[in-house]
Design a protein around this motif. Sequence first.
Motif, PDB file in Angstrom:
ATOM      1  N   THR A   7       0.813  -1.213   0.000  1.00 51.81           N
ATOM      2  CA  THR A   7       0.000   0.000   0.000  1.00 51.81           C
ATOM      3  C   THR A   7       0.850   1.269   0.000  1.00 51.81           C
ATOM      4  O   THR A   7       0.352   2.336  -0.325  1.00 51.81           O
ATOM      5  N   ASP A   8       2.133   1.148   0.390  1.00 52.91           N
ATOM      6  CA  ASP A   8       3.011   2.319   0.381  1.00 52.91           C
ATOM      7  C   ASP A   8       4.456   1.854   0.241  1.00 52.91           C
ATOM      8  O   ASP A   8       4.848   0.844   0.825  1.00 52.91           O
ATOM      9  N   ILE A   9       5.212   2.604  -0.548  1.00 47.14           N
ATOM     10  CA  ILE A   9       6.629   2.319  -0.742  1.00 47.14           C
ATOM     11  C   ILE A   9       7.365   3.655  -0.742  1.00 47.14           C
ATOM     12  O   ILE A   9       6.960   4.587  -1.443  1.00 47.14           O
ATOM     13  N   ARG A  10       8.408   3.746   0.082  1.00 47.85           N
ATOM     14  CA  ARG A  10       9.177   4.996   0.187  1.00 47.85           C
ATOM     15  C   ARG A  10      10.659   4.671   0.240  1.00 47.85           C
ATOM     16  O   ARG A  10      11.088   3.854   1.043  1.00 47.85           O
ATOM     17  N   LEU A  11      11.401   5.358  -0.595  1.00 48.98           N
ATOM     18  CA  LEU A  11      12.846   5.197  -0.612  1.00 48.98           C
ATOM     19  C   LEU A  11      13.487   6.316   0.192  1.00 48.98           C
ATOM     20  O   LEU A  11      13.222   7.488  -0.041  1.00 48.98           O
ATOM     21  N   HIS A  12      14.309   5.943   1.136  1.00 49.09           N
ATOM     22  CA  HIS A  12      15.086   6.895   1.923  1.00 49.09           C
ATOM     23  C   HIS A  12      16.532   6.760   1.438  1.00 49.09           C
ATOM     24  O   HIS A  12      17.284   5.928   1.958  1.00 49.09           O
ATOM     25  N   GLN A  13      16.886   7.555   0.420  1.00 47.99           N
ATOM     26  CA  GLN A  13      18.181   7.377  -0.226  1.00 47.99           C
ATOM     27  C   GLN A  13      19.355   7.644   0.697  1.00 47.99           C
ATOM     28  O   GLN A  13      20.363   6.945   0.632  1.00 47.99           O
ATOM     29  N   GLN A  14      19.261   8.626   1.556  1.00 45.78           N
ATOM     30  CA  GLN A  14      20.392   8.948   2.418  1.00 45.78           C
ATOM     31  C   GLN A  14      20.734   7.772   3.335  1.00 45.78           C
ATOM     32  O   GLN A  14      21.895   7.434   3.517  1.00 45.78           O
ATOM     33  N   SER A  15      19.724   7.134   3.906  1.00 44.44           N
ATOM     34  CA  SER A  15      19.970   5.992   4.790  1.00 44.44           C
ATOM     35  C   SER A  15      19.977   4.665   4.023  1.00 44.44           C
ATOM     36  O   SER A  15      20.219   3.613   4.609  1.00 44.44           O
ATOM     37  N   ARG A  16      19.692   4.716   2.719  1.00 42.99           N
ATOM     38  CA  ARG A  16      19.655   3.524   1.859  1.00 42.99           C
ATOM     39  C   ARG A  16      18.684   2.477   2.403  1.00 42.99           C
ATOM     40  O   ARG A  16      19.003   1.305   2.551  1.00 42.99           O
ATOM     41  N   CYS A  32      18.968  -1.266   1.147  1.00 43.95           N
ATOM     42  CA  CYS A  32      19.193  -1.459  -0.285  1.00 43.95           C
ATOM     43  C   CYS A  32      20.163  -2.610  -0.535  1.00 43.95           C
ATOM     44  O   CYS A  32      19.971  -3.397  -1.468  1.00 43.95           O
ATOM     45  N   GLU A  33      21.199  -2.725   0.293  1.00 45.46           N
ATOM     46  CA  GLU A  33      22.154  -3.832   0.139  1.00 45.46           C
ATOM     47  C   GLU A  33      21.427  -5.171   0.247  1.00 45.46           C
ATOM     48  O   GLU A  33      21.663  -6.088  -0.554  1.00 45.46           O
ATOM     49  N   VAL A  37      21.339  -7.970  -2.760  1.00 42.19           N
ATOM     50  CA  VAL A  37      21.939  -9.313  -2.690  1.00 42.19           C
ATOM     51  C   VAL A  37      20.883 -10.417  -2.730  1.00 42.19           C
ATOM     52  O   VAL A  37      21.223 -11.572  -3.001  1.00 42.19           O
ATOM     53  N   PHE A  38      19.613 -10.064  -2.488  1.00 40.67           N
ATOM     54  CA  PHE A  38      18.524 -11.022  -2.608  1.00 40.67           C
ATOM     55  C   PHE A  38      17.648 -10.719  -3.827  1.00 40.67           C
ATOM     56  O   PHE A  38      16.461 -11.043  -3.840  1.00 40.67           O
ATOM     57  N   SER A  39      18.238 -10.121  -4.847  1.00 39.61           N
ATOM     58  CA  SER A  39      17.503  -9.832  -6.075  1.00 39.61           C
ATOM     59  C   SER A  39      16.901 -11.116  -6.645  1.00 39.61           C
ATOM     60  O   SER A  39      17.551 -12.168  -6.635  1.00 39.61           O
ATOM     61  N   PRO A  40      15.665 -11.020  -7.157  1.00 39.59           N
ATOM     62  CA  PRO A  40      15.047 -12.201  -7.752  1.00 39.59           C
ATOM     63  C   PRO A  40      15.541 -12.486  -9.173  1.00 39.59           C
ATOM     64  O   PRO A  40      15.013 -13.357  -9.855  1.00 39.59           O
ATOM     65  N   SER A  41      16.561 -11.786  -9.620  1.00 34.99           N
ATOM     66  CA  SER A  41      17.058 -11.946 -10.989  1.00 34.99           C
ATOM     67  C   SER A  41      17.811 -13.256 -11.175  1.00 34.99           C
ATOM     68  O   SER A  41      18.363 -13.826 -10.226  1.00 34.99           O
ATOM     69  N   ALA A  42      17.895 -13.710 -12.406  1.00 36.93           N
ATOM     70  CA  ALA A  42      18.670 -14.910 -12.734  1.00 36.93           C
ATOM     71  C   ALA A  42      20.155 -14.674 -12.465  1.00 36.93           C
ATOM     72  O   ALA A  42      20.880 -15.607 -12.116  1.00 36.93           O
ATOM     73  N   GLN A  55      26.677 -12.530  -3.905  1.00 44.56           N
ATOM     74  CA  GLN A  55      26.908 -11.132  -4.250  1.00 44.56           C
ATOM     75  C   GLN A  55      27.837 -10.503  -3.219  1.00 44.56           C
ATOM     76  O   GLN A  55      27.567 -10.566  -2.023  1.00 44.56           O
ATOM     77  N   THR A  56      28.921  -9.906  -3.674  1.00 49.03           N
ATOM     78  CA  THR A  56      29.871  -9.247  -2.780  1.00 49.03           C
ATOM     79  C   THR A  56      30.083  -7.806  -3.241  1.00 49.03           C
ATOM     80  O   THR A  56      29.803  -7.465  -4.394  1.00 49.03           O
ATOM     81  N   GLY A  57      30.577  -6.980  -2.332  1.00 50.16           N
ATOM     82  CA  GLY A  57      30.876  -5.598  -2.671  1.00 50.16           C
ATOM     83  C   GLY A  57      29.659  -4.712  -2.843  1.00 50.16           C
ATOM     84  O   GLY A  57      29.716  -3.698  -3.536  1.00 50.16           O
ATOM     85  N   LYS A  58      28.568  -5.069  -2.215  1.00 53.06           N
ATOM     86  CA  LYS A  58      27.306  -4.317  -2.376  1.00 53.06           C
ATOM     87  C   LYS A  58      26.986  -3.465  -1.158  1.00 53.06           C
ATOM     88  O   LYS A  58      25.877  -2.947  -1.024  1.00 53.06           O
ATOM     89  N   GLU A  59      27.943  -3.264  -0.268  1.00 49.98           N
ATOM     90  CA  GLU A  59      27.704  -2.578   0.996  1.00 49.98           C
ATOM     91  C   GLU A  59      27.160  -1.161   0.823  1.00 49.98           C
ATOM     92  O   GLU A  59      26.361  -0.707   1.625  1.00 49.98           O
ATOM     93  N   SER A  60      27.588  -0.450  -0.214  1.00 51.03           N
ATOM     94  CA  SER A  60      27.180   0.952  -0.391  1.00 51.03           C
ATOM     95  C   SER A  60      26.181   1.151  -1.526  1.00 51.03           C
ATOM     96  O   SER A  60      25.919   2.281  -1.935  1.00 51.03           O
ATOM     97  N   VAL A  61      25.627   0.061  -2.031  1.00 55.40           N
ATOM     98  CA  VAL A  61      24.685   0.182  -3.140  1.00 55.40           C
ATOM     99  C   VAL A  61      23.427   0.931  -2.689  1.00 55.40           C
ATOM    100  O   VAL A  61      23.032   0.855  -1.526  1.00 55.40           O
TER     101      VAL A  61
END
Length: 121
Positions: A7-16, A32-33, A37-42, A55-61
């Motif tokens: 019912t609601d989705i909000r992105l807080h970019q500063q805090s990721r 976001c990390e 790392v749990f992306s449903p992609s192939a 997935q590695t190196g995604k700490e600041s994504v």
Amino acid sequence: MSAPRLTDIRLHQQSRILELVFDGGAHFRLPCEYLRVFSPSAEVRGHGHGQEVLQTGKESVNITAIEPVGNYGVKLVFSDGHDTGIYDWNYLYELGENQARNWQAYLDRLSESGYQRQEPD
């Protein structure tokens, strides 16, 4: 039981953090990390059991865009260029419900692989 509906989705970019609210009152704040790392992609899940790619190196994504997909999900565009995989409402709800267990399993896999996770920027 019917599938959860976002019912609601909000992105807080500063805090990721991606904040999700579902009908019935469920409320999740997913990093976001974690979502990356749990992306449903192939690319992440592979094409069958046992083909998952750690997935590695995604700490600041971060998430740079949220694109609706019909009435059932979203495509998240990440700052590392990853933009495949559809996060349907059921999957987002499962990620929220199982966040602690999933995250610990991910940290365990990182440790087993010898990867040293860095603190985000």
